[in-house]
Write a protein that holds these residues in place. Sequence first.
Motif, PDB file in Angstrom:
ATOM      1  N   GLN A   1     -12.614  15.464 -11.451  1.00  0.00           N
ATOM      2  CA  GLN A   1     -11.380  15.611 -11.288  1.00  0.00           C
ATOM      3  C   GLN A   1     -11.074  15.484  -9.945  1.00  0.00           C
ATOM      4  O   GLN A   1     -11.428  16.302  -9.160  1.00  0.00           O
ATOM      5  CB  GLN A   1     -10.807  16.891 -11.880  1.00  0.00           C
ATOM      6  N   VAL A   2     -10.222  14.514  -9.290  1.00  0.00           N
ATOM      7  CA  VAL A   2      -9.901  14.296  -8.110  1.00  0.00           C
ATOM      8  C   VAL A   2      -9.156  15.609  -7.643  1.00  0.00           C
ATOM      9  O   VAL A   2      -7.948  15.796  -8.395  1.00  0.00           O
ATOM     10  CB  VAL A   2      -9.227  12.988  -7.791  1.00  0.00           C
ATOM     11  N   GLN A   3      -9.220  16.086  -6.393  1.00  0.00           N
ATOM     12  CA  GLN A   3      -8.377  17.267  -6.058  1.00  0.00           C
ATOM     13  C   GLN A   3      -7.880  16.854  -4.623  1.00  0.00           C
ATOM     14  O   GLN A   3      -8.960  16.590  -3.789  1.00  0.00           O
ATOM     15  CB  GLN A   3      -8.967  18.601  -5.952  1.00  0.00           C
ATOM     16  N   LEU A   4      -6.671  17.037  -4.138  1.00  0.00           N
ATOM     17  CA  LEU A   4      -6.306  16.897  -2.587  1.00  0.00           C
ATOM     18  C   LEU A   4      -5.648  18.083  -2.401  1.00  0.00           C
ATOM     19  O   LEU A   4      -4.541  18.839  -2.820  1.00  0.00           O
ATOM     20  CB  LEU A   4      -5.218  15.608  -2.877  1.00  0.00           C
ATOM     21  N   VAL A   5      -5.729  18.494  -1.091  1.00  0.00           N
ATOM     22  CA  VAL A   5      -5.111  19.862  -0.510  1.00  0.00           C
ATOM     23  C   VAL A   5      -4.691  19.363   0.990  1.00  0.00           C
ATOM     24  O   VAL A   5      -5.516  19.158   1.754  1.00  0.00           O
ATOM     25  CB  VAL A   5      -6.185  20.886  -0.601  1.00  0.00           C
ATOM     26  N   GLU A   6      -3.314  19.650   0.977  1.00  0.00           N
ATOM     27  CA  GLU A   6      -2.638  19.069   2.379  1.00  0.00           C
ATOM     28  C   GLU A   6      -2.804  20.329   3.162  1.00  0.00           C
ATOM     29  O   GLU A   6      -2.626  21.748   2.558  1.00  0.00           O
ATOM     30  CB  GLU A   6      -1.266  18.895   2.316  1.00  0.00           C
ATOM     31  N   SER A   7      -2.838  20.284   4.633  1.00  0.00           N
ATOM     32  CA  SER A   7      -2.708  21.317   5.518  1.00  0.00           C
ATOM     33  C   SER A   7      -2.038  20.853   6.867  1.00  0.00           C
ATOM     34  O   SER A   7      -2.199  19.598   6.940  1.00  0.00           O
ATOM     35  CB  SER A   7      -3.943  22.061   5.865  1.00  0.00           C
ATOM     36  N   GLY A   8      -1.620  21.673   7.547  1.00  0.00           N
ATOM     37  CA  GLY A   8      -0.981  21.242   8.897  1.00  0.00           C
ATOM     38  C   GLY A   8       0.263  21.384   9.227  1.00  0.00           C
ATOM     39  O   GLY A   8       0.746  21.205  10.587  1.00  0.00           O
ATOM     40  N   GLY A   9       1.205  21.630   8.100  1.00  0.00           N
ATOM     41  CA  GLY A   9       2.508  21.682   8.288  1.00  0.00           C
ATOM     42  C   GLY A   9       2.958  22.830   9.199  1.00  0.00           C
ATOM     43  O   GLY A   9       2.407  23.844   8.641  1.00  0.00           O
ATOM     44  N   ARG A  10       4.086  22.903   9.964  1.00  0.00           N
ATOM     45  CA  ARG A  10       4.655  23.791  10.600  1.00  0.00           C
ATOM     46  C   ARG A  10       6.097  23.226  11.224  1.00  0.00           C
ATOM     47  O   ARG A  10       6.349  22.225  11.138  1.00  0.00           O
ATOM     48  CB  ARG A  10       3.556  24.469  11.690  1.00  0.00           C
ATOM     49  N   LEU A  11       6.516  24.277  11.803  1.00  0.00           N
ATOM     50  CA  LEU A  11       7.558  24.032  12.701  1.00  0.00           C
ATOM     51  C   LEU A  11       7.326  23.627  13.906  1.00  0.00           C
ATOM     52  O   LEU A  11       6.609  24.089  14.766  1.00  0.00           O
ATOM     53  CB  LEU A  11       8.475  25.349  12.732  1.00  0.00           C
ATOM     54  N   THR A 110       1.537   4.656  -9.839  1.00  0.00           N
ATOM     55  CA  THR A 110       0.306   4.334  -9.843  1.00  0.00           C
ATOM     56  C   THR A 110      -0.593   5.561  -8.942  1.00  0.00           C
ATOM     57  O   THR A 110      -1.822   5.644  -9.364  1.00  0.00           O
ATOM     58  CB  THR A 110      -0.075   3.094  -8.899  1.00  0.00           C
ATOM     59  N   TYR A 111      -0.182   6.170  -8.098  1.00  0.00           N
ATOM     60  CA  TYR A 111      -0.579   7.503  -7.482  1.00  0.00           C
ATOM     61  C   TYR A 111      -0.774   8.371  -8.464  1.00  0.00           C
ATOM     62  O   TYR A 111       0.212   9.253  -8.719  1.00  0.00           O
ATOM     63  CB  TYR A 111       0.429   7.864  -6.146  1.00  0.00           C
ATOM     64  N   GLU A 112      -1.742   8.845  -9.096  1.00  0.00           N
ATOM     65  CA  GLU A 112      -2.051   9.669 -10.156  1.00  0.00           C
ATOM     66  C   GLU A 112      -2.313  11.164  -9.720  1.00  0.00           C
ATOM     67  O   GLU A 112      -2.509  11.992 -10.511  1.00  0.00           O
ATOM     68  CB  GLU A 112      -2.883   9.092 -11.546  1.00  0.00           C
ATOM     69  N   TYR A 113      -2.912  11.166  -8.513  1.00  0.00           N
ATOM     70  CA  TYR A 113      -3.316  12.449  -7.994  1.00  0.00           C
ATOM     71  C   TYR A 113      -2.483  12.927  -6.813  1.00  0.00           C
ATOM     72  O   TYR A 113      -2.362  11.858  -5.660  1.00  0.00           O
ATOM     73  CB  TYR A 113      -4.730  12.519  -7.680  1.00  0.00           C
ATOM     74  N   TRP A 114      -1.995  14.177  -6.888  1.00  0.00           N
ATOM     75  CA  TRP A 114      -1.315  14.562  -5.729  1.00  0.00           C
ATOM     76  C   TRP A 114      -1.596  15.949  -5.312  1.00  0.00           C
ATOM     77  O   TRP A 114      -2.088  16.840  -5.973  1.00  0.00           O
ATOM     78  CB  TRP A 114       0.325  14.603  -6.254  1.00  0.00           C
ATOM     79  N   GLY A 115      -1.480  15.950  -4.102  1.00  0.00           N
ATOM     80  CA  GLY A 115      -1.797  17.496  -3.429  1.00  0.00           C
ATOM     81  C   GLY A 115      -0.515  18.256  -3.740  1.00  0.00           C
ATOM     82  O   GLY A 115       0.711  17.847  -4.315  1.00  0.00           O
ATOM     83  N   GLN A 116      -0.571  19.522  -3.011  1.00  0.00           N
ATOM     84  CA  GLN A 116       0.532  20.563  -3.277  1.00  0.00           C
ATOM     85  C   GLN A 116       1.884  20.438  -2.412  1.00  0.00           C
ATOM     86  O   GLN A 116       2.815  21.033  -2.462  1.00  0.00           O
ATOM     87  CB  GLN A 116       0.055  21.879  -3.547  1.00  0.00           C
ATOM     88  N   GLY A 117       1.601  19.694  -1.351  1.00  0.00           N
ATOM     89  CA  GLY A 117       2.581  19.556  -0.341  1.00  0.00           C
ATOM     90  C   GLY A 117       2.406  20.396   0.923  1.00  0.00           C
ATOM     91  O   GLY A 117       1.930  21.678   0.614  1.00  0.00           O
ATOM     92  N   THR A 118       2.748  20.178   1.922  1.00  0.00           N
ATOM     93  CA  THR A 118       2.813  20.972   3.308  1.00  0.00           C
ATOM     94  C   THR A 118       3.937  20.730   3.801  1.00  0.00           C
ATOM     95  O   THR A 118       4.480  19.659   4.100  1.00  0.00           O
ATOM     96  CB  THR A 118       1.517  20.895   4.068  1.00  0.00           C
ATOM     97  N   GLN A 119       4.803  21.810   4.257  1.00  0.00           N
ATOM     98  CA  GLN A 119       6.139  21.760   4.920  1.00  0.00           C
ATOM     99  C   GLN A 119       6.162  21.413   6.308  1.00  0.00           C
ATOM    100  O   GLN A 119       5.408  22.082   7.168  1.00  0.00           O
ATOM    101  CB  GLN A 119       6.879  23.247   4.864  1.00  0.00           C
ATOM    102  N   VAL A 120       6.899  20.482   6.764  1.00  0.00           N
ATOM    103  CA  VAL A 120       6.994  20.018   8.156  1.00  0.00           C
ATOM    104  C   VAL A 120       8.629  20.117   8.450  1.00  0.00           C
ATOM    105  O   VAL A 120       9.415  19.457   7.772  1.00  0.00           O
ATOM    106  CB  VAL A 120       6.551  18.508   8.539  1.00  0.00           C
TER     107      VAL A 120
END
Length: 124
Positions: A1-11, A110-120
Motif C-alpha cells: 500500500q502506497v503511503q504519502l506523508v507531507e511535512s514542512g508547512g508553516r506560516l 488518476t492520482y489514486e494515492y494522497w497524503g494528509q496535507g500540510t498547511q502553508v
Amino acid sequence: QVQLVESGGRLVQAGGSLRLSCAASGGTFSRYILGWFRQPPGKEREFVATIRWIDAFTGYADSVKGRFTISRDDAKSTLYLQMNTLKPDDTAVYYCAAARSLSLWPNIRTYEYWGQGTQVTVSS
C-alpha cells in the motif's frame, strides 16, 4: 500500500521561501508520476506541479512557474516542493499525490494515492 506523508508547512511572510517534503513508502515509483496539489480556503483543489519519477521530468501550473521547483530524491523516496517568492495567494493546504502513469498530465482522478496535507500560510 502506497503511503504519502507531507511535512514542512508553516506560516511565512510574503516574499519568503519554504520547502515541503513528502515521504513516500509502500513501493517503488518507476512507473509513477508524483504531484503537488493545493486547496485554498473555500476553493477547489488545484494542480501545482508534477514529476515523472523514473527520469525526473517535470511540469508546472502557470501560477507557480518560475517560483516553485518540484524534485525527488530516489534514494530517500522523498518528494520535495521548493517554494520561493511566496505570495498570499499561495496560502493553501498542500497535498502530495501519486498516479500510476507515465504521462505528466493525467486527470486528477488518476492520482489514486494522497497524503494528509500540510498547511502553508503566507502573510501579507
